[in-house]
Design an enzyme around this catalytic site. Structure first.
Site, PDB file in Angstrom:
ATOM      1  N   ASN A  53      47.015  21.612  18.253  1.00  0.00           N
ATOM      2  CA  ASN A  53      45.784  21.813  18.735  1.00  0.00           C
ATOM      3  C   ASN A  53      44.975  22.633  18.148  1.00  0.00           C
ATOM      4  O   ASN A  53      43.731  23.311  18.424  1.00  0.00           O
ATOM      5  CB  ASN A  53      45.847  22.535  20.410  1.00  0.00           C
ATOM      6  CG  ASN A  53      46.507  21.980  21.244  1.00  0.00           C
ATOM      7  OD1 ASN A  53      46.468  20.455  21.354  1.00  0.00           O
ATOM      8  ND2 ASN A  53      47.646  22.374  21.993  1.00  0.00           N
ATOM      9  N   HIS A 139      44.949  21.223  34.368  1.00  0.00           N
ATOM     10  CA  HIS A 139      45.891  21.798  33.530  1.00  0.00           C
ATOM     11  C   HIS A 139      46.736  22.804  34.515  1.00  0.00           C
ATOM     12  O   HIS A 139      46.299  23.179  35.506  1.00  0.00           O
ATOM     13  CB  HIS A 139      45.604  22.939  32.479  1.00  0.00           C
ATOM     14  CG  HIS A 139      46.352  23.326  31.454  1.00  0.00           C
ATOM     15  ND1 HIS A 139      47.170  24.546  31.725  1.00  0.00           N
ATOM     16  CD2 HIS A 139      46.935  22.944  30.529  1.00  0.00           C
ATOM     17  CE1 HIS A 139      47.967  24.857  30.792  1.00  0.00           C
ATOM     18  NE2 HIS A 139      47.906  23.829  29.967  1.00  0.00           N
ATOM     19  N   GLU A 180      38.610  20.915  33.771  1.00  0.00           N
ATOM     20  CA  GLU A 180      38.402  20.996  32.595  1.00  0.00           C
ATOM     21  C   GLU A 180      37.129  20.238  31.884  1.00  0.00           C
ATOM     22  O   GLU A 180      36.601  19.430  32.556  1.00  0.00           O
ATOM     23  CB  GLU A 180      39.757  20.370  31.648  1.00  0.00           C
ATOM     24  CG  GLU A 180      41.137  20.994  31.949  1.00  0.00           C
ATOM     25  CD  GLU A 180      42.194  20.417  31.604  1.00  0.00           C
ATOM     26  OE1 GLU A 180      42.216  19.818  30.378  1.00  0.00           O
ATOM     27  OE2 GLU A 180      43.377  20.359  32.201  1.00  0.00           O
ATOM     28  N   SER A 184      43.082  17.757  28.551  1.00  0.00           N
ATOM     29  CA  SER A 184      43.994  17.927  27.559  1.00  0.00           C
ATOM     30  C   SER A 184      45.029  16.811  27.346  1.00  0.00           C
ATOM     31  O   SER A 184      45.480  16.740  26.177  1.00  0.00           O
ATOM     32  CB  SER A 184      44.816  19.227  28.162  1.00  0.00           C
ATOM     33  OG  SER A 184      45.479  18.905  29.288  1.00  0.00           O
ATOM     34  N   ASP A 209      37.042  24.779  32.365  1.00  0.00           N
ATOM     35  CA  ASP A 209      38.145  25.163  31.238  1.00  0.00           C
ATOM     36  C   ASP A 209      37.857  24.301  30.061  1.00  0.00           C
ATOM     37  O   ASP A 209      38.045  23.014  29.911  1.00  0.00           O
ATOM     38  CB  ASP A 209      39.551  24.991  31.741  1.00  0.00           C
ATOM     39  CG  ASP A 209      40.601  25.409  30.883  1.00  0.00           C
ATOM     40  OD1 ASP A 209      40.203  25.448  29.670  1.00  0.00           O
ATOM     41  OD2 ASP A 209      41.780  25.685  31.220  1.00  0.00           O
ATOM     42  N   HIS A 212      40.102  22.605  25.042  1.00  0.00           N
ATOM     43  CA  HIS A 212      40.149  21.674  24.221  1.00  0.00           C
ATOM     44  C   HIS A 212      38.685  21.245  23.889  1.00  0.00           C
ATOM     45  O   HIS A 212      38.719  20.427  22.830  1.00  0.00           O
ATOM     46  CB  HIS A 212      40.798  20.381  24.598  1.00  0.00           C
ATOM     47  CG  HIS A 212      42.263  20.847  24.947  1.00  0.00           C
ATOM     48  ND1 HIS A 212      43.279  20.633  24.060  1.00  0.00           N
ATOM     49  CD2 HIS A 212      42.854  21.124  26.262  1.00  0.00           C
ATOM     50  CE1 HIS A 212      44.322  20.996  24.569  1.00  0.00           C
ATOM     51  NE2 HIS A 212      44.233  21.291  25.727  1.00  0.00           N
ATOM     52  N   LYS A 243      43.757  27.432  20.471  1.00  0.00           N
ATOM     53  CA  LYS A 243      43.629  26.442  20.021  1.00  0.00           C
ATOM     54  C   LYS A 243      42.624  25.916  18.859  1.00  0.00           C
ATOM     55  O   LYS A 243      43.252  26.591  17.617  1.00  0.00           O
ATOM     56  CB  LYS A 243      43.094  25.157  21.276  1.00  0.00           C
ATOM     57  CG  LYS A 243      44.248  24.849  22.009  1.00  0.00           C
ATOM     58  CD  LYS A 243      44.134  24.810  23.737  1.00  0.00           C
ATOM     59  CE  LYS A 243      45.550  24.579  24.102  1.00  0.00           C
ATOM     60  NZ  LYS A 243      45.563  24.589  25.659  1.00  0.00           N
TER      61      LYS A 243
END
Ligand SMILES: *Cc1c(COP(=O)(O)O)cnc(C)c1O
Length: 402
Positions: A53, A139, A180, A184, A209, A212, A243
């Site tokens: 990541n 997640h 998110e 992810s 979130d 990513h 990440k």
């Protein structure tokens, strides 16, 4: 006899472990002996890594490594205490100021890991009698934190706005919607603008979130919330420093009064030793690098690499959504077999299986980074073609179809 007794105490676990092995769900650590620009020395051979990541390659960037050394020279090693005791150092506050600016909000708070962020934040905001509404693909740390809070947990199918609205309409107490921004394991994006409109209509809060998305999506890599200009309308943005930032740690960002509340109530912040000041120093340098021209240069490379891989895999229509391109295999054992074939061919992508993703939705989660060379990506795509052909007969096709 002691030994036997000892053994019997663990018998149940051994049976469960054997059951996991039998269905291709057993997991093992793999030791990396060295790395260089995305290549890994893994179990005696050099492989091109397509699972990291570290999307911009900042984990090995000379500027970041130099900042770590400089930070150690100035601040030494550990923080020595939690932030509230005597562990708030200048680099923590400087990092939080840069993160708040990047997120377009008043304040930010850094935690020891991304995982620790919701574990502290969600129970600080909601409890029994309240409601947390989560996207199904959220997640594990978001799910665990919601459970820990004691609030009623409600889940809507991935990006399903009608179901989200129905849940909002019947929710009790304080209501926190959690999602998110870039997912992810799928690499797709939340329908964030619509979600913001919905949660506003029902007076709920929203936690996004950006683990990513940060570094990858939006102007300066500031995330999807920034790309859509929603900074003032999302109560809480969180993300990690582990990440695209290339280091380790997590953050939450939002209104100053909320950050002050979290300093008083987020247990994973209060009762955990501060991130080492040298790390906070280097993270500030890495975030600034990420936001600036060097970050942009790396994002251009990353987007080119994603486009190349998508084209080679026959996904010409796909638009850029993130650095994650999952190749869905289906069956758990088939995914492991595919991963092994690719490793033998010099490419490392572990199989992602239940419970990280749904049963029967096992996949090779390919992540591209700014460091990949076109030849590596071409080789990987060819490797996929070959592995599919080799495994494509009876067993693999059946399992994949089922
Ligand atoms: C990786 C991840 C985290 C946890 O971050 P760490 O810094 O690795 O602990 C949180 N949320 C999402 C969506 C993630 O992918």
């Amino acid at each position: 006899m002691r030994g036997d007794e000892e053994g019997r105490r663990w018998e149940g676990l051994a049976d469960e472990a054997a059951a996991l092995r039998a269905v291709g769900l057993w997991r093992e650590l793999r030791r990396v002996e060295g790395r260089d620009g995305g290549s890994l020395e893994l179990e005696g051979r050099t492989v091109a890594g397509f699972a990291s990541n570290d999307y911009l390659g900042l984990a090995e960037a000379p500027e970041v490594v130099a900042a770590l050394k400089e930070g150690i020279d100035i601040w030494g090693a550990g923080a020595g205490a939690s932030r509230l005791v005597c562990g708030t150092f200048a680099p923590h506050e400087e990092l939080e100021a840069v993160l708040a600016r990047a997120k377009g909000v008043e304040g930010a708070l850094v935690f020891g890991s991304g995982f620790a962020v919701p574990m502290g934040v969600i129970p600080a905001l909601v409890g029994p009698g309240d409601t947390v509404i989560l996207d199904k693909l959220s997640h594990a740390c978001l799910v665990d934190a919601a459970k820990l809070s004691g609030a009623t947990l409600r889940v809507f199918p991935h990006n399903h706005l009608e179901k989200l609205e129905r849940l909002l309409a019947t929710a009790k107490g304080r209501v926190l919607v959690v999602t998110e921004s870039v997912f992810s394991m799928d690499g797709d994006r939340a329908v964030l603008r619509e979600m913001v409109e919905l949660k506003e209509r029902y007076g709920a809060w929203l936690l996004v979130d950006e683990a990513h998305a940060f570094g990858v999506v939006g102007p300066g890599g500031r995330g999807l919330v920034a790309e859509l200009g929603l900074e003032g309308r999302v109560e809480l943005q969180m993300g990690t420093l582990s990440k695209a930032v290339g280091l380790s740690g997590g953050y939450v960002a939002g209104r100053r009064e909320v950050m002050e509340w979290l300093i008083n109530r987020a247990r994973s912040f209060i009762y955990s030793t501060a991130v080492p000041p040298f790390l906070a120093h280097a993270a500030r340098v890495a975030v600034e690098l990420m936001l600036g021209e060097e970050g942009e240069r790396r994002r251009v490379r990353l987007r080119e690499n994603v486009a190349l891989f998508q084209r080679l895999m026959g996904l010409e229509e796909a638009v850029f959504s993130s650095a994650i391109v999952p190749v869905i295999v289906g069956g758990e054992r088939a995914a492991v077999a595919m991963s092994e074939r690719l490793r033998a061919a010099g490419y490392w992508i572990p199989a992602i299986r239940y419970p990280t993703v749904a049963r029967g939705a096992a996949r090779l989660r390919v992540t591209l980074t700014a460091l990949h060379e076109a030849v590596e990506i071409e080789g990987l795509a060819a490797g996929f073609g070959q592995a599919m052909a080799e495994l494509g007969g009876g067993e693999f096709a059946e399992e994949a179809a089922g």
